[in-house]
Design a protein around this motif. Structure first.
Motif, PDB file in Angstrom:
ATOM      1  N   THR A 197       7.004 -12.687  37.772  1.00 44.63           N
ATOM      2  CA  THR A 197       7.005 -11.633  38.787  1.00 44.63           C
ATOM      3  C   THR A 197       5.872 -10.632  38.592  1.00 44.63           C
ATOM      4  O   THR A 197       5.873  -9.577  39.242  1.00 44.63           O
ATOM      5  N   ASN A 198       4.918 -10.933  37.714  1.00 42.00           N
ATOM      6  CA  ASN A 198       3.779 -10.016  37.593  1.00 42.00           C
ATOM      7  C   ASN A 198       2.912 -10.130  38.853  1.00 42.00           C
ATOM      8  O   ASN A 198       3.195 -10.918  39.759  1.00 42.00           O
ATOM      9  N   LYS A 237       5.723 -11.964  32.989  1.00 40.18           N
ATOM     10  CA  LYS A 237       6.723 -12.716  33.734  1.00 40.18           C
ATOM     11  C   LYS A 237       6.112 -13.331  34.987  1.00 40.18           C
ATOM     12  O   LYS A 237       5.022 -12.959  35.423  1.00 40.18           O
ATOM     13  N   TYR A 274      15.325 -16.884  33.098  1.00 42.43           N
ATOM     14  CA  TYR A 274      14.450 -16.612  34.243  1.00 42.43           C
ATOM     15  C   TYR A 274      15.198 -16.261  35.524  1.00 42.43           C
ATOM     16  O   TYR A 274      14.573 -16.071  36.557  1.00 42.43           O
ATOM     17  N   ASP A 305      12.118 -11.347  47.706  1.00 47.57           N
ATOM     18  CA  ASP A 305      10.941 -10.643  48.207  1.00 47.57           C
ATOM     19  C   ASP A 305      10.030 -11.525  49.055  1.00 47.57           C
ATOM     20  O   ASP A 305       9.267 -11.006  49.888  1.00 47.57           O
ATOM     21  N   GLU A 347      14.398 -12.398  42.235  1.00 44.27           N
ATOM     22  CA  GLU A 347      13.488 -11.390  42.772  1.00 44.27           C
ATOM     23  C   GLU A 347      12.440 -12.031  43.679  1.00 44.27           C
ATOM     24  O   GLU A 347      12.168 -11.535  44.784  1.00 44.27           O
ATOM     25  N   LEU A 348      11.868 -13.139  43.241  1.00 41.48           N
ATOM     26  CA  LEU A 348      10.856 -13.819  44.047  1.00 41.48           C
ATOM     27  C   LEU A 348      11.455 -14.366  45.338  1.00 41.48           C
ATOM     28  O   LEU A 348      10.861 -14.247  46.421  1.00 41.48           O
ATOM     29  N   ARG A 390       3.340 -13.042  41.716  1.00 41.25           N
ATOM     30  CA  ARG A 390       3.757 -12.725  43.076  1.00 41.25           C
ATOM     31  C   ARG A 390       2.738 -13.227  44.101  1.00 41.25           C
ATOM     32  O   ARG A 390       3.103 -13.750  45.154  1.00 41.25           O
ATOM     33  N   GLU A 447      13.980 -13.137  37.473  1.00 41.41           N
ATOM     34  CA  GLU A 447      12.664 -13.319  38.090  1.00 41.41           C
ATOM     35  C   GLU A 447      12.763 -14.195  39.330  1.00 41.41           C
ATOM     36  O   GLU A 447      12.149 -13.897  40.374  1.00 41.41           O
TER      37      GLU A 447
END
Length: 367
Positions: A181-182, A179, A210, A220, A216-217, A186, A213
């Motif tokens: 987000t790996n 993904k 998606y 973060d 999350e990105l 990141r 993902e």
């Protein structure tokens, strides 16, 4: 016109404390209004009205800027200097000379060139165009998510040395089963924020695949700006699943919750108070109808309501658009579609060039 190559990437400084919000409100640019007024279909008329309202008629000009297009080598260039990636040889003409002809005919002043898949991670053709036409074009490189992390160094080189101003994430290029987000994803996303380069995301398979993902990105790494290509490939919803997907896309307008300050070496400190931008681009990809793609008017209306016109930018998707409706037709469709939902002249001005010009400070600016 000022050369975009002369402007260094902006730098993220720090999040603002809650107690600074009052101070920020006094210096932040005023968002574009979304009140509905009769449409002025001519871009020239829009600019004249805006200048007259400000008392500065004749002192400035509105620029029409294409936020999304591609260029690739001509057959001769490909044979001599800029070969295509195996299996990605184009069937359409996409050289810069053809693009310039189309832009001139349509009255488009500048553009953001997105690295095409035809050259994959070899950016030499695009960077040669950026160097040759520094006041006409800026670039968006293609993120390389290879496991060896070589793409992170390449990203920094392209932004710092080759004067690209953004980076594209294509999740289809991630290694199988991985993904965005790996670890590499990141790192790429964080590096883009550090360098002040917005991340354009192409969710060709649809936003639903998606959304986790992306959220999350964004959560973060709040210093990284995001741009959705082609309205996140959302077509006018026809069922509950499509409506849910479109609503999830609209809900991403909530980012960020906290403003940030970024530093532009030539223009000083600038407050960044928006997170996610939208390209109202490649209308032929998001419509269910023939040209002029009137059904996308409801998409546009809802996106303006959620994001504001000052986070929306037009893009043609040249040269793919040429056999669909022509480059000039792609530009003209925007005013036609906007008229169906009475988009204000102010909002249309943002969409046709002001948004992308504000996002990429220092590009397409007449001293």
């Amino acid at each position: 016109m000022a050369s975009s190559a002369a402007v260094a990437p902006c730098r993220f400084l720090s999040p603002l404390a809650t107690t600074s919000r009052t101070l920020l409100s006094s210096i932040l640019p005023t968002p574009a209004t979304t009140r509905r007024r009769p449409l002025i279909s001519s871009t020239t008329a829009i600019c004249a009205a805006a200048m007259a309202a400000s008392g500065k008629a004749g002192s400035a000009s509105c620029k029409v800027v294409d936020s999304h297009l591609h260029v690739w080598a001509s057959p001769l260039q490909a044979a001599e200097d800029y070969p295509f990636f195996p299996g990605q040889e184009p069937t359409l003409r996409g050289d810069v000379d053809f693009l310039l002809e189309c832009m001139d005919e349509a009255g488009v002043d500048g553009a953001l060139i997105v690295q095409p898949i035809n050259h994959m991670f070899d950016h030499s053709l695009v960077t040669s165009v950026l160097k040759k036409y520094p006041s006409k074009f800026i670039g968006c490189c293609l993120a390389n998510p290879a496991d060896d992390r070589s793409g992170i160094k390449q990203l920094e080189h392209l932004i710092v040395q080759e004067k690209c101003r953004a980076v594209r994430f294509n999740p289809n290029l991630w290694p199988s089963g991985q993904k965005m987000t790996n670890e590499v994803g990141r790192s790429l996303f964080a590096k883009a924020g550090e360098l002040g380069a917005p991340v354009g995301i192409m969710v060709m398979k649809g936003i639903s695949s998606y959304i986790q993902e992306i959220e999350e990105l964004c959560t973060d790494y709040p210093a990284t700006t995001v741009i959705f290509d082609h309205m996140a490939f959302c077509k006018p919803p026809t069922n509950d699943d499509e409506e849910k997907a479109f609503s999830s896309f609209l809900n991403l307008s909530r980012f960020p919750q906290v403003p940030f300050l970024i530093l532009f070496p030539c223009t000083g400190i600038f407050p960044l108070y928006v997170k996610v931008y939208v390209k109202y681009s490649a209308l032929f990809r998001i419509t269910r109808e023939a040209y002029p793609y009137e059904d996308t008017s409801q998409l546009l209306s809802r996106v303006i309501s959620s994001y504001g016109a000052n986070r929306i930018m037009w893009g043609s998707d040249f040269p793919y658009v040429v056999p669909e409706c022509g480059y000039k037709g792609a530009k003209e469709a925007i005013s036609h579609v906007a008229g169906k939902v009475a988009v204000s002249s102010s909002d249309l001005e943002w969409i046709l060039g002001k948004t992308v010009s504000q996002l990429f400070q220092g590009a397409w600016v007449t001293p």
